[in-house]
Design an enzyme around this catalytic site. Structure first.
Site, PDB file in Angstrom:
ATOM      1  N   ASP A   1       1.504  17.126 -48.286  1.00  0.00           N
ATOM      2  CA  ASP A   1       2.268  15.883 -48.151  1.00  0.00           C
ATOM      3  C   ASP A   1       3.475  16.058 -47.226  1.00  0.00           C
ATOM      4  OD1 ASP A   1       2.864  13.245 -48.737  1.00  0.00           O
ATOM      5  OD2 ASP A   1       2.987  13.527 -50.902  1.00  0.00           O
TER       6      ASP A   1
ATOM      7  N   GLY B   1       0.836   8.944 -41.191  1.00  0.00           N
ATOM      8  CA  GLY B   1       0.606   8.340 -39.879  1.00  0.00           C
ATOM      9  C   GLY B   1       1.846   8.155 -39.027  1.00  0.00           C
TER      10      GLY B   1
ATOM     11  N   ASN C   1       3.691  10.291 -37.459  1.00  0.00           N
ATOM     12  CA  ASN C   1       3.727  11.141 -36.255  1.00  0.00           C
ATOM     13  C   ASN C   1       2.346  11.231 -35.597  1.00  0.00           C
ATOM     14  OD1 ASN C   1       6.608  12.490 -36.291  1.00  0.00           O
ATOM     15  ND2 ASN C   1       5.855  12.494 -38.392  1.00  0.00           N
TER      16      ASN C   1
ATOM     17  N   ASP D   1       1.432   4.749 -49.000  1.00  0.00           N
ATOM     18  CA  ASP D   1       0.541   4.750 -50.167  1.00  0.00           C
ATOM     19  C   ASP D   1      -0.133   3.408 -50.410  1.00  0.00           C
ATOM     20  OD1 ASP D   1       1.443   7.270 -50.381  1.00  0.00           O
ATOM     21  OD2 ASP D   1       2.453   7.027 -52.300  1.00  0.00           O
TER      22      ASP D   1
END
Ligand code: GLA
Length: 411
Positions: free
Chosen positions: A158, A193, A195, A213
């Site tokens: 994460d 998403g 980067n 999310d």
């Protein structure tokens, strides 16, 4: 004596060389070929957040097998955030929470493996995970060895608490650490998403999240305290433009875990599952399998839809047309076949009248074409599991609000 001195000098040199690290070979690049079709499985987060334990995992593993979900393809059990204690041990190792997992993580993983399933864990590239447990930053190689020793098969990684670090570099470091540790592990990038992982993720990992999310609603934005939101599945579906060309076998755009069986009605669950199948997204269930209804199970195990998702070409679908809330989505399949989904995102029932002969579907990203004026296809309705004729005749149907009709055009 001279010879002894010489030998001693030589061995001293050798030890010196070794102590400078020359015995430890660093590997790079992801494990190739671990996810040639979108991964399928179950993840604890959407329903349980950090309220996870050994009993839940064992019961979930049992049901995955007894319900037929494993046979349908759901073979990963992934424990998300909350599996460890709040501190590393004195040697810097992660510690599985002994209260949640009284028999240890290894015994639990062995249990899951003995059922013929695979096992995944979660951590984060930052100093701490999103729920405040120890993150991997600065411990990449140590944590990778920890996972390899546990014999896990999947790592979700994460992006919380990563202020100031470079995403491509952070994920590449962990990917290299996993490779160096020597146990093939699917590497799931969960960077949301921000980067553009689709631009650099292919040599690094096997799948990457493309959004924040998911939330169990059709098209809502759920605002959390602080400056972040979770998203209804239709929002995620349309969040990123022009990224389908980056997705394919072993490097998937990940539209987030499924909310099927959570808070939507069966019609919306069916549409959600259909669109994740159309987009070649990983199919990671996120419901409480112990309480699932037979309708939920039927949606999750629809063989025809799973076959669309798992099609070996691995081409993500796209929106072909939209008019007045009625959308047509298409996905090229192997053997020259196509999947077509009519999606009613409006609040009213819609009538479909689709004259195949007037359409040529072009996929310019993957150079595929279905010329429906010149080629006749047989049609199967995938939710009815029934052949319904051919493209010689226009397709007419009524489609309720938020529902889908998915057809397979077969040569
Ligand atoms: C982030 C991820 C979620 C989940 C949680 C855990 O929000 O995007 O999928 O892993 O963290 O804290």
């Amino acid at each position: 004596m001279k010879r002894l001195l010489f030998t001693l000098l030589l061995s001293g040199f050798a030890i010196g060389a070794f102590s400078q690290g020359n015995v430890y070979k660093l590997e790079s690049g992801k494990y190739e070929g671990l996810a040639m079709t979108p991964p399928m499985g179950w993840n604890s987060w959407n329903t349980f957040e950090t309220n996870i334990d050994e009993k839940l995992v064992k019961e979930t593993a049992d049901i995955l097998v007894s319900s037929g979900m494993a046979a349908a393809g759901y073979n990963y059990i992934v424990l998300d955030d909350g599996w460890m204690t709040k501190e590393r041990d004195k040697d810097g190792n992660l510690v599985p929470d002994p209260v949640k997992f009284p028999n240890g993580m290894k015994a639990l993983i062995d249990y899951v493996h003995a059922k013929g399933l695979k096992f995944g864990l979660y951590n984060c590239a930052g100093t701490h995970t999103c729920a405040g447990y120890p993150g991997t930053r600065g411990f990449e190689y140590q944590d990778a060895r920890f996972y390899a020793n546990l014999n896990i098969d999947f790592l979700k990684y994460d992006w919380c608490n990563t202020e100031g670090i470079n995403a491509k570099e952070a994920y590449t470091t962990m990917s290299n650490a996993l490779k160096t540790a020597g146990k093939p592990i699917v590497f799931s990038l969960c960077e949301w998403g921000d980067n553009q992982p689709w631009e650099w993720g292919k040599p690094v990992g096997n799948l990457w999240r493309i959004s924040g999310d998911i939330y169990p609603c059709f098209d809502c934005e759920y605002k959390h305290e602080g400056n972040w939101s979770s998203w209804g599945f239709m929002k995620i579906l349309e969040m990123r433009k022009d990224i389908r060309k980056y997705s394919g076998p072993d490097h998937w755009n990940d539209f987030d875990m499924l909310e099927v069986g959570n808070d939507m009605n069966d019609t919306e669950d069916k549409s959600h599952f259909t669109m994740w199948s159309m987009m070649s997204s990983p199919l990671i269930a996120g419901n409480d399998l112990r309480k699932m209804t037979k309708e939920t199970l039927a949606i999750l195990t629809n063989k025809e839809l799973i076959a669309i998702n798992q099609d070996k070409l691995g081409i993500q679908g796209f929106k072909y047309s939209a008019e007045d809330g009625l959308e047509v989505w298409v996905k090229p399949l192997s053997d020259g076949n196509w999947a077509i989904t009519f999606l009613n995102r409006s609040e009213a029932t819609k009538k479909i009248n689709f004259d195949w002969k007037k359409h040529t579907i072009k996929d310019t990203d993957f150079n595929m074409e279905a010329n429906l004026a010149t080629t006749i296809y047989k049609i199967k309705d995938l939710w009815k599991n029934k052949m319904i004729g051919s493209t010689k005749k226009a397709f007419s149907a009524e489609i309720p609000s938020h529902d889908v009709i998915t057809l397979k055009l077969m040569k």
